[in-house]
Scaffold this motif. Structure first.
Motif, mmCIF file in Angstrom:
data_model
loop_
_atom_site.group_PDB
_atom_site.id
_atom_site.type_symbol
_atom_site.label_atom_id
_atom_site.label_comp_id
_atom_site.label_asym_id
_atom_site.label_seq_id
_atom_site.Cartn_x
_atom_site.Cartn_y
_atom_site.Cartn_z
ATOM 1 N N LEU A 1 -3.243 -7.276 11.945
ATOM 2 C CA LEU A 1 -4.400 -7.169 12.836
ATOM 3 C C LEU A 1 -5.660 -7.664 12.132
ATOM 4 O O LEU A 1 -5.876 -7.362 10.955
ATOM 5 C CB LEU A 1 -4.603 -5.698 13.232
ATOM 6 N N PHE A 2 -6.493 -8.406 12.855
ATOM 7 C CA PHE A 2 -7.810 -8.729 12.305
ATOM 8 C C PHE A 2 -8.690 -7.499 12.462
ATOM 9 O O PHE A 2 -8.960 -7.048 13.575
ATOM 10 C CB PHE A 2 -8.450 -9.913 13.029
ATOM 11 N N CYS A 3 -9.113 -6.932 11.345
ATOM 12 C CA CYS A 3 -9.994 -5.769 11.388
ATOM 13 C C CYS A 3 -11.070 -5.915 10.319
ATOM 14 O O CYS A 3 -10.848 -6.533 9.278
ATOM 15 C CB CYS A 3 -9.214 -4.473 11.200
ATOM 16 N N GLU A 4 -12.229 -5.350 10.592
ATOM 17 C CA GLU A 4 -13.369 -5.475 9.687
ATOM 18 C C GLU A 4 -13.233 -4.571 8.458
ATOM 19 O O GLU A 4 -13.501 -4.983 7.336
ATOM 20 C CB GLU A 4 -14.659 -5.099 10.428
ATOM 21 N N ILE A 5 -12.829 -3.312 8.705
ATOM 22 C CA ILE A 5 -12.890 -2.284 7.657
ATOM 23 C C ILE A 5 -11.665 -1.390 7.742
ATOM 24 O O ILE A 5 -11.222 -1.014 8.835
ATOM 25 C CB ILE A 5 -14.164 -1.419 7.816
ATOM 26 N N VAL A 6 -11.135 -1.017 6.569
ATOM 27 C CA VAL A 6 -10.069 -0.021 6.475
ATOM 28 C C VAL A 6 -10.570 1.090 5.550
ATOM 29 O O VAL A 6 -11.087 0.818 4.457
ATOM 30 C CB VAL A 6 -8.762 -0.615 5.918
ATOM 31 N N ILE A 7 -10.408 2.337 6.000
ATOM 32 C CA ILE A 7 -10.915 3.495 5.250
ATOM 33 C C ILE A 7 -9.792 4.515 5.107
ATOM 34 O O ILE A 7 -9.087 4.810 6.070
ATOM 35 C CB ILE A 7 -12.095 4.171 5.983
ATOM 36 N N ALA A 8 -9.633 5.066 3.905
ATOM 37 C CA ALA A 8 -8.631 6.110 3.671
ATOM 38 C C ALA A 8 -8.986 6.862 2.390
ATOM 39 O O ALA A 8 -9.708 6.340 1.536
ATOM 40 C CB ALA A 8 -7.230 5.511 3.562
ATOM 41 N N PRO A 9 -8.463 8.090 2.242
ATOM 42 C CA PRO A 9 -8.706 8.830 1.004
ATOM 43 C C PRO A 9 -8.018 8.188 -0.203
ATOM 44 O O PRO A 9 -8.485 8.311 -1.333
ATOM 45 C CB PRO A 9 -8.109 10.219 1.283
ATOM 46 N N SER A 10 -6.871 7.506 0.052
ATOM 47 C CA SER A 10 -6.134 6.878 -1.044
ATOM 48 C C SER A 10 -5.207 5.807 -0.494
ATOM 49 O O SER A 10 -4.917 5.755 0.701
ATOM 50 C CB SER A 10 -5.321 7.926 -1.824
ATOM 51 N N TYR A 11 -4.742 4.939 -1.410
ATOM 52 C CA TYR A 11 -3.837 3.846 -1.055
ATOM 53 C C TYR A 11 -2.784 3.699 -2.148
ATOM 54 O O TYR A 11 -3.085 3.877 -3.336
ATOM 55 C CB TYR A 11 -4.589 2.508 -0.960
ATOM 56 N N ASN A 12 -1.576 3.319 -1.765
ATOM 57 C CA ASN A 12 -0.613 2.877 -2.766
ATOM 58 C C ASN A 12 -1.074 1.529 -3.300
ATOM 59 O O ASN A 12 -1.726 0.754 -2.590
ATOM 60 C CB ASN A 12 0.788 2.730 -2.151
ATOM 61 N N ALA A 13 -0.723 1.231 -4.547
ATOM 62 C CA ALA A 13 -1.139 -0.033 -5.166
ATOM 63 C C ALA A 13 -0.667 -1.229 -4.329
ATOM 64 O O ALA A 13 -1.406 -2.199 -4.131
ATOM 65 C CB ALA A 13 -0.588 -0.125 -6.588
ATOM 66 N N GLU A 14 0.584 -1.145 -3.823
ATOM 67 C CA GLU A 14 1.115 -2.244 -3.005
ATOM 68 C C GLU A 14 0.322 -2.404 -1.715
ATOM 69 O O GLU A 14 0.123 -3.523 -1.233
ATOM 70 C CB GLU A 14 2.592 -2.000 -2.661
ATOM 71 N N ALA A 15 -0.169 -1.292 -1.175
ATOM 72 C CA ALA A 15 -0.948 -1.344 0.063
ATOM 73 C C ALA A 15 -2.262 -2.088 -0.159
ATOM 74 O O ALA A 15 -2.672 -2.906 0.671
ATOM 75 C CB ALA A 15 -1.218 0.073 0.566
ATOM 76 N N VAL A 16 -2.922 -1.804 -1.271
ATOM 77 C CA VAL A 16 -4.187 -2.479 -1.576
ATOM 78 C C VAL A 16 -3.959 -3.982 -1.710
ATOM 79 O O VAL A 16 -4.727 -4.801 -1.182
ATOM 80 C CB VAL A 16 -4.828 -1.905 -2.851
ATOM 81 N N THR A 17 -2.898 -4.368 -2.408
ATOM 82 C CA THR A 17 -2.583 -5.788 -2.592
ATOM 83 C C THR A 17 -2.399 -6.487 -1.252
ATOM 84 O O THR A 17 -2.900 -7.595 -1.029
ATOM 85 C CB THR A 17 -1.306 -5.942 -3.444
ATOM 86 N N ILE A 18 -1.694 -5.828 -0.348
ATOM 87 C CA ILE A 18 -1.456 -6.407 0.978
ATOM 88 C C ILE A 18 -2.764 -6.528 1.757
ATOM 89 O O ILE A 18 -3.070 -7.570 2.339
ATOM 90 C CB ILE A 18 -0.451 -5.537 1.766
ATOM 91 N N LEU A 19 -3.562 -5.467 1.764
ATOM 92 C CA LEU A 19 -4.807 -5.470 2.539
ATOM 93 C C LEU A 19 -5.832 -6.456 1.978
ATOM 94 O O LEU A 19 -6.691 -6.952 2.706
ATOM 95 C CB LEU A 19 -5.398 -4.060 2.578
ATOM 96 N N GLN A 20 -5.738 -6.766 0.689
ATOM 97 C CA GLN A 20 -6.669 -7.712 0.063
ATOM 98 C C GLN A 20 -6.365 -9.167 0.416
ATOM 99 O O GLN A 20 -7.123 -10.064 0.056
ATOM 100 C CB GLN A 20 -6.630 -7.554 -1.462
ATOM 101 N N GLU A 21 -5.290 -9.389 1.134
ATOM 102 C CA GLU A 21 -4.943 -10.760 1.511
ATOM 103 C C GLU A 21 -6.002 -11.395 2.406
ATOM 104 O O GLU A 21 -6.140 -12.618 2.444
ATOM 105 C CB GLU A 21 -3.575 -10.787 2.203
ATOM 106 N N LYS A 22 -6.741 -10.568 3.154
ATOM 107 C CA LYS A 22 -7.873 -11.080 3.939
ATOM 108 C C LYS A 22 -9.126 -10.890 3.091
ATOM 109 O O LYS A 22 -9.543 -9.762 2.821
ATOM 110 C CB LYS A 22 -7.992 -10.313 5.264
ATOM 111 N N LYS A 23 -9.747 -11.990 2.671
ATOM 112 C CA LYS A 23 -10.804 -11.906 1.655
ATOM 113 C C LYS A 23 -12.045 -11.147 2.119
ATOM 114 O O LYS A 23 -12.752 -10.548 1.319
ATOM 115 C CB LYS A 23 -11.195 -13.305 1.178
ATOM 116 N N ASN A 24 -12.351 -11.170 3.414
ATOM 117 C CA ASN A 24 -13.558 -10.493 3.908
ATOM 118 C C ASN A 24 -13.313 -9.058 4.364
ATOM 119 O O ASN A 24 -14.261 -8.327 4.649
ATOM 120 C CB ASN A 24 -14.173 -11.286 5.059
ATOM 121 N N ARG A 25 -12.053 -8.664 4.452
ATOM 122 C CA ARG A 25 -11.738 -7.308 4.916
ATOM 123 C C ARG A 25 -12.273 -6.277 3.916
ATOM 124 O O ARG A 25 -11.994 -6.333 2.727
ATOM 125 C CB ARG A 25 -10.236 -7.143 5.083
ATOM 126 N N ILE A 26 -13.044 -5.334 4.437
ATOM 127 C CA ILE A 26 -13.633 -4.301 3.584
ATOM 128 C C ILE A 26 -12.654 -3.136 3.456
ATOM 129 O O ILE A 26 -12.200 -2.588 4.465
ATOM 130 C CB ILE A 26 -14.975 -3.811 4.169
#
Length: 275
Positions: free
Chosen positions: A86-111
């Motif tokens: 999904l194209f989304c501006e911002i993702v917020i959570a108390p914590s992330y798995n390391a693999e999750a952060v890597t995946i979410l960082q694939e969109k360079k502008n996603r906060i």
């Protein structure tokens, strides 16, 4: 902030709305919300975060585009893989798995933001004309203890859970608002309307547009019903239970309609009425 572009004025207002909404579900089962322009367009509580995200997205996949996503718990790899579609501006959570952060960082502008465990302010300040408005924040979360059953039919345990779930969302949605929920999922809401009837019709139309079955759903209103029109429209859409503050001199009109049509109504005595 773990990743992404600088937060804009509008981004910060959306983050504020998202964090305040999700604070209602702190410590609860996995809950996921999607917001657009300060209002929730998808919220769901499920056994896993991935299920919660997918159920929240299903509530309004159109509005979710470019939205703000927030979880009340850890975002794992499986959830991140779904979010990444999904194209989304911002993702917020108390914590992330390391693999999750890597995946979410694939969109360079996603906060990507991590919520710190801090106490939120208990007061609100807003500019108004040539001055400032300062007030206590609405810090009341509706619970079972607030509920008064005013109809002959009494809400069962499942309905109570859905009614409180809907009420938490309603509290953080611009008035006039109506929130429809079922199985701890936001079916649809009508937001910021000048008429409560229009808010309800908007919610029903949205649910129908996405093929959401409102049979046995519940309805939450952020203020009382001075006329029975809303409960009648709700009944015709399949809704079986209603939560509202009560307090109108004509409360009995809506209560009588519910009694005549096998609907449940509970009142809270608390008017949230977000402006």
């Amino acid at each position: 902030k773990l990743h992404g572009k600088e937060l804009s004025y509008n981004n910060l207002l959306d983050v504020d709305a998202a964090v305040n909404l999700m604070n209602e579900f702190k410590g609860d089962a996995p809950t996921f919300a999607i917001l657009k322009h300060n209002n929730a367009c998808g919220v769901a509580q499920k056994p896993t975060m991935k299920e919660a995200y997918l159920a929240a997205l299903a509530g309004d996949p159109t509005s979710a585009f470019g939205g703000v996503l927030i979880a009340n718990g850890n975002i794992d790899k499986e959830t991140a893989e779904e979010i990444n579609k999904l194209f989304c501006e911002i993702v917020i959570a108390p914590s992330y798995n390391a693999e999750a952060v890597t995946i979410l960082q694939e969109k360079k502008n996603r906060i990507i933001l991590t919520i710190k465990d801090i106490k939120l302010p208990t007061t609100q300040v807003r500019t108004c004309l040539n001055g400032i408005l300062f007030q206590d924040k609405d810090n009341v979360t509706d619970t079972k203890e607030h509920l008064t059953n005013v109809t002959s039919l009494v809400a069962d345990a499942e309905q109570v859970e859905d009614l409180l779930f809907a009420s938490k969302i309603c509290k953080h949605t611009k008035s006039n608002t109506i929130v429809l929920a079922k199985n701890k999922e936001l079916c649809a809401s009508g937001t910021g309307q000048t008429s409560r009837v229009d808010a309800l019709k908007q919610a029903i139309d949205k649910a129908n547009a996405f093929g959401i079955d409102l049979t046995d759903a519940v309805m939450a209103s952020d203020a009382f019903f001075p006329f029975p029109d809303c409960v009648e429209i709700a009944k015709n859409a399949g809704i079986k239970a209603v939560i509202q503050p009560g307090g109108s001199i004509k409360d009995n009109l809506s209560i009588d309609y519910c009694n005549e049509n096998q609907m449940v109504m509970v009142t809270t005595g608390i008017r949230h009425f977000k402006h």
